[in-house]
Design an enzyme around this catalytic site. Structure first.
Site, PDB file in Angstrom:
ATOM      1  N   TYR A 172       0.755  -1.052   0.035  1.00 38.57           N
ATOM      2  CA  TYR A 172      -0.031   0.092  -0.002  1.00 38.57           C
ATOM      3  C   TYR A 172       0.762   1.310  -0.278  1.00 38.57           C
ATOM      4  CZ  TYR A 172      -3.775  -3.143   1.206  1.00 38.57           C
ATOM      5  OH  TYR A 172      -4.540  -4.356   1.326  1.00 38.57           O
ATOM      6  N   HIS A 219      -4.504   6.307  -1.148  1.00 37.28           N
ATOM      7  CA  HIS A 219      -4.923   6.172   0.119  1.00 37.28           C
ATOM      8  C   HIS A 219      -3.864   6.540   1.348  1.00 37.28           C
ATOM      9  CE1 HIS A 219      -8.956   5.904   1.786  1.00 37.28           C
ATOM     10  NE2 HIS A 219      -9.056   4.708   2.115  1.00 37.28           N
ATOM     11  N   TYR A 232      -5.118  -0.683   9.639  1.00 39.21           N
ATOM     12  CA  TYR A 232      -5.588  -0.480   8.372  1.00 39.21           C
ATOM     13  C   TYR A 232      -6.755   0.742   8.478  1.00 39.21           C
ATOM     14  CZ  TYR A 232      -3.312  -4.686   6.415  1.00 39.21           C
ATOM     15  OH  TYR A 232      -2.350  -5.466   6.372  1.00 39.21           O
ATOM     16  N   ASN A 281      -9.727   1.523   8.135  1.00 40.66           N
ATOM     17  CA  ASN A 281     -11.059   1.557   8.439  1.00 40.66           C
ATOM     18  C   ASN A 281     -11.211   1.411  10.350  1.00 40.66           C
ATOM     19  OD1 ASN A 281     -11.860   1.149   5.968  1.00 40.66           O
ATOM     20  ND2 ASN A 281     -12.677  -0.596   6.226  1.00 40.66           N
ATOM     21  N   ASN A 296     -13.696   6.312   5.701  1.00 42.87           N
ATOM     22  CA  ASN A 296     -13.743   5.446   6.635  1.00 42.87           C
ATOM     23  C   ASN A 296     -12.866   5.596   7.942  1.00 42.87           C
ATOM     24  OD1 ASN A 296     -15.961   3.930   5.829  1.00 42.87           O
ATOM     25  ND2 ASN A 296     -14.560   2.672   4.561  1.00 42.87           N
TER      26      ASN A 296
END
Length: 207
Positions: free
Chosen positions: A30, A35, A81, A83, A129
């Protein structure tokens, strides 16, 4: 470093920022995705403050401890993560007895184009989120946010769905614009750490 070292005078005009949270997803898969723009800025700020991130499992994140003009400052990259970012933010804020107004969250923003940035306190989460979970953990939306524009697939004429878009790297021209915004944000953080939000806002939004 003692928790009480982060408390500010109740007579202060504005509570200075004492916890800077970069949002993103952990792991090499990632690292370069849109993001993770909040992580990118957090890394640069740690460099600016001569601080080093280290894993603190009790806080569910990578934490860097810095000093600025004699005051303690924390930087956090949750490893939960996106969320579940609120788990790390809430744990750290509670331990150091920080008010939500002393928390600055750095995050990617679909509603702003690459090269755009806005700062605000409070408001909704607009479906983000990470913000949603932080708001739930702190029990209020009244933390500060630096919204780093990454664009929206629709405005960038891309056929991707949003969930796919944010988990892909920016195109080269977009990355250059985001990098420019990151440098602009770095320039205003000293004012935020002094509690001078008016100066920071003027500097950021007139650049």
């Amino acid at each position: 470093m003692h928790a009480q070292g982060f408390l500010c005078s109740k007579h202060a005009m504005s509570e200075p920022i004492r916890l800077i949270v970069g949002l993103g997803n952990p792991g090499p898969d990632y690292e370069t995705t849109r993001h993770n723009a909040g992580f990118w800025l957090a890394d640069r700020l740690a460099d600016d403050l001569r601080a080093t991130f280290a894993l603190e499992k009790g806080f569910m994140g990578m934490v860097a401890k810095a000093r600025f003009e004699g005051e303690n400052v924390l930087l956090l990259k949750p490893i939960t993560y996106m969320n579940r970012s609120g788990q790390a933010v809430g744990a750290l804020a509670r331990f150091y007895k920080l008010a939500p107004e002393q928390v600055l969250v750095l995050h990617d923003e679909l509603d702003l184009l690459p090269g755009q940035v806005k700062m605000k306190q409070g408001g909704g989460h607009a479906g983000h989120n990470g913000l949603k979970d932080i708001q739930a953990a702190l029990g209020t939306p009244n933390f500060w946010r630096l919204r780093l524009g990454i664009g929206h697939p629709r405005t960038l004429n891309l056929a991707q769905q949003v969930a796919d878009f944010v988990l892909h790297p920016p195109r080269r021209d977009e990355q250059a614009e985001i990098d420019t915004v990151i440098d602009r944000c770095r320039a205003v953080v000293p004012a935020l750490l002094r509690g001078d939000f008016a100066q920071a806002t003027r500097q950021l939004h007139t650049a």
